[in-house]
Design an enzyme around this catalytic site. Sequence first.
Site, PDB file in Angstrom:
ATOM      1  N   GLU A   1       7.889  -8.405  -3.006  1.00 22.46           N
ATOM      2  CA  GLU A   1       8.395  -7.119  -2.528  1.00 22.46           C
ATOM      3  C   GLU A   1       7.270  -6.177  -2.087  1.00 22.46           C
ATOM      4  O   GLU A   1       7.253  -5.685  -0.961  1.00 22.46           O
ATOM      5  CB  GLU A   1       9.201  -6.463  -3.650  1.00 22.46           C
TER       6      GLU A   1
ATOM      7  N   ASP B   1       2.216   0.308 -10.055  1.00 23.23           N
ATOM      8  CA  ASP B   1       3.095   1.260 -10.759  1.00 23.23           C
ATOM      9  C   ASP B   1       4.251   0.602 -11.504  1.00 23.23           C
ATOM     10  O   ASP B   1       5.050   1.295 -12.129  1.00 23.23           O
ATOM     11  CB  ASP B   1       3.563   2.408  -9.835  1.00 23.23           C
TER      12      ASP B   1
ATOM     13  N   CYS C   1       8.677   4.767  -7.550  1.00 21.97           N
ATOM     14  CA  CYS C   1       8.628   4.366  -6.133  1.00 21.97           C
ATOM     15  C   CYS C   1       9.434   5.295  -5.235  1.00 21.97           C
ATOM     16  O   CYS C   1       9.152   5.391  -4.043  1.00 21.97           O
ATOM     17  CB  CYS C   1       9.184   2.959  -5.959  1.00 21.97           C
TER      18      CYS C   1
END
Length: 388
Positions: free
Chosen positions: A238, A244, A381
């Site tokens: 992805e 993160d 995100c």
Amino acid sequence: LDFLISIRYDGANTRGSVPGKEHFMPCSISNRTPKQDGFFMPAEFSPIRQVWILWPERPDNWRDGAKPAQAAYAQVAAAVARFAEVTVGVSCEQYENCRAKLPPCVRVVEISSNDAWVRDCGPTFLKNTAGETRAVDWEFNAWGGLYDGAYFPWDKDAAVARKICEIERVDRYRPKGFVLEGGSFHVDGEGTVLTTEMCLLSPGRNPHMNKAEIEHMLCEYLGAEKVLWLKDGIDPDETNGHVDDVACFVRPGEVACIWTDDEAHPFYRVAHESYEALCAMTDAKGRRLKVHKVCLPKVPVCIGKGFAIDAAEGSFPRQEGEVCPASYLNFLIVNNGVIVPQFGDENDAAALAQLSAIFPDKEVVGVDTLEVVYGGGNVHCITQQQPR
Ligand code: KQY
């Protein structure tokens, strides 16, 4: 044009001292770096004025026409709004729907985008010691461009940072040709950057640069001194392993890192490798890092049967059984709050308890973001903080 703007920028340093020229003139700065000008990215645990979010709508990434994702994004926006101002950018077509689904205290502005990941396509805000704000407008290529990016085209996403900077009257540095997303690094605001080799050395980002050159760019544009490299992330496909989902700074000298004792868990190797690496690291100030473990969902989150996203050429297909990058670490620290993903998993409560212990002075708020992780990311995100 950039050359001319750069020249005008030097004049703009005197902005405010020229009678009649006090108004804002948006600048794209390409002949200087933030570090040269005394700007740096503050840590997420520093005071935050505002948080940006983009509204999800593309049916080839979000199931059921993005309606379940919109509900989850609205919950995140409402939770964040308890601790800072929130602005949501939305397309013209979705404006009414978005406005109606968000609390009145959330500002909604029209910003078109290809998808809804403002951490990655939005600006990275900077401060200097005089309290002035600027930003970095990185090159965005949808996590790998034509090599292995998530979709094509990404032109609207690539313009988001500039639009936000104009709305906020913030000058932006433009490291032309340097591809980077906000989710691929964390900073402690005291000279240290944390990132992964899997992402920053991936062939779809900056294949013309070596590790030392990439470190130099990170230090120049984030106003930092030292880069700490983890090896891998948990989502090689992805985002090519954004940090993160794996680890982050929780205060100077201290980081949190994903953890599981279950050897069969798909993220076991990355959790253990990252934890061991972090324990051996020192930050830019020479402090040995204190590393806090944060559990992973007990049952890995996977794409289920009958998961319906629209087919589209050039988009990332979702297969039944695909493992999603579900990590409680993908939280947002926002002033006195910490907004934490929840997955309906047995470990949801344990993660909240662990984070409450890590942040004893903050309110830890869980939000059901299962629909967000189905799209490939989570709270961190989909948010971008702007410092106070
Ligand atoms: O997690 C992120 N920072 C972005 C994920 C992008 C997913 C695109 N399908």
